[in-house]
Design a protein around this motif. Structure first.
Motif, short mmCIF file in Angstrom:
data_model
loop_
_atom_site.label_atom_id
_atom_site.label_comp_id
_atom_site.label_asym_id
_atom_site.label_seq_id
_atom_site.Cartn_x
_atom_site.Cartn_y
_atom_site.Cartn_z
N LEU A 118 0.81 -1.22 0.00
CA LEU A 118 0.00 0.00 0.00
C LEU A 118 0.84 1.28 0.00
N GLY A 119 2.13 1.14 0.27
CA GLY A 119 3.01 2.31 0.35
C GLY A 119 3.84 2.30 1.61
N ALA A 120 4.16 3.48 2.11
CA ALA A 120 4.99 3.59 3.30
C ALA A 120 4.16 3.29 4.55
N HIS A 121 4.52 2.23 5.24
CA HIS A 121 3.87 1.89 6.51
C HIS A 121 4.47 2.74 7.64
N VAL A 122 5.79 2.90 7.61
CA VAL A 122 6.47 3.65 8.67
C VAL A 122 7.60 4.47 8.05
N THR A 123 7.75 5.68 8.55
CA THR A 123 8.90 6.51 8.21
C THR A 123 9.42 7.11 9.51
N GLY A 124 10.70 7.37 9.56
CA GLY A 124 11.23 7.97 10.77
C GLY A 124 12.73 8.06 10.79
N THR A 125 13.22 8.41 11.97
CA THR A 125 14.65 8.59 12.20
C THR A 125 15.02 7.90 13.50
N VAL A 126 16.16 7.22 13.47
CA VAL A 126 16.67 6.54 14.66
C VAL A 126 18.08 7.05 14.93
N THR A 127 18.34 7.41 16.18
CA THR A 127 19.68 7.77 16.60
C THR A 127 20.25 6.58 17.37
N VAL A 128 21.41 6.10 16.90
CA VAL A 128 22.03 4.93 17.50
C VAL A 128 23.44 5.29 17.96
#
Length: 147
Positions: A118-128
């Protein structure tokens, strides 16, 4: 990760995750999310959904898994900022991808996207954080004594 330090622009290998009813229901139960749309097909349909769908806490855990599998067992997630889009339904496959957008001292910021049919389920940024890496120098680089 291959044992080298991450660099801005590095792409993480994709991770494909089959979205099963068991994954959706188990994730909801494990995160104590008892909303009926995550386990009861008929009630989900009554509320306008074609089927049960994954909750955000399960998605958050899968994003964390994706980053830590890439970064290694000593890495620490410092911040996870995600936004949901298209639902993950049973029978979907979500493919997680990521790109290192910044590296500062012993931390890296990674932009993450999880897509399904269907497209993008989740988008985001992770700081590791990578323990043992040198901490960032708090002094400005201009005019630094090079001794």
């Amino acid at each position: 990760m291959t044992g080298t330090s991450p660099r801005a622009g590095d792409e993480l290998p994709p991770l494909r995750i089959p979205i099963t009813r068991t994954l959706i229901v188990a994730g909801a139960i494990a995160t104590r999310d008892y909303q009926d749309v995550h386990h009861d097909v008929e009630l989900a349909k009554e509320k306008g959904s074609p089927d049960i769908f994954m909750n955000i806490l399960t998605t958050n855990g899968l994003v964390g898994r994706y980053i830590t599998e890439w970064a290694g067992p000593t890495a620490r997630l410092r911040q996870v900022r995600i936004r949901l889009g298209a639902p993950n339904y049973p029978g979907d496959e979500m493919t997680l991808t990521g790109t290192v957008t910044a590296v500062r001292g012993g931390t890296a910021e990674v932009a993450v996207t999880g897509r399904n049919r269907l497209g993008a389920h989740v988008t985001g940024t992770v700081t590791v954080e990578f323990p043992g890496a040198p901490p960032p120098d708090p002094r400005p680089s201009i005019g630094r004594d090079r001794g």
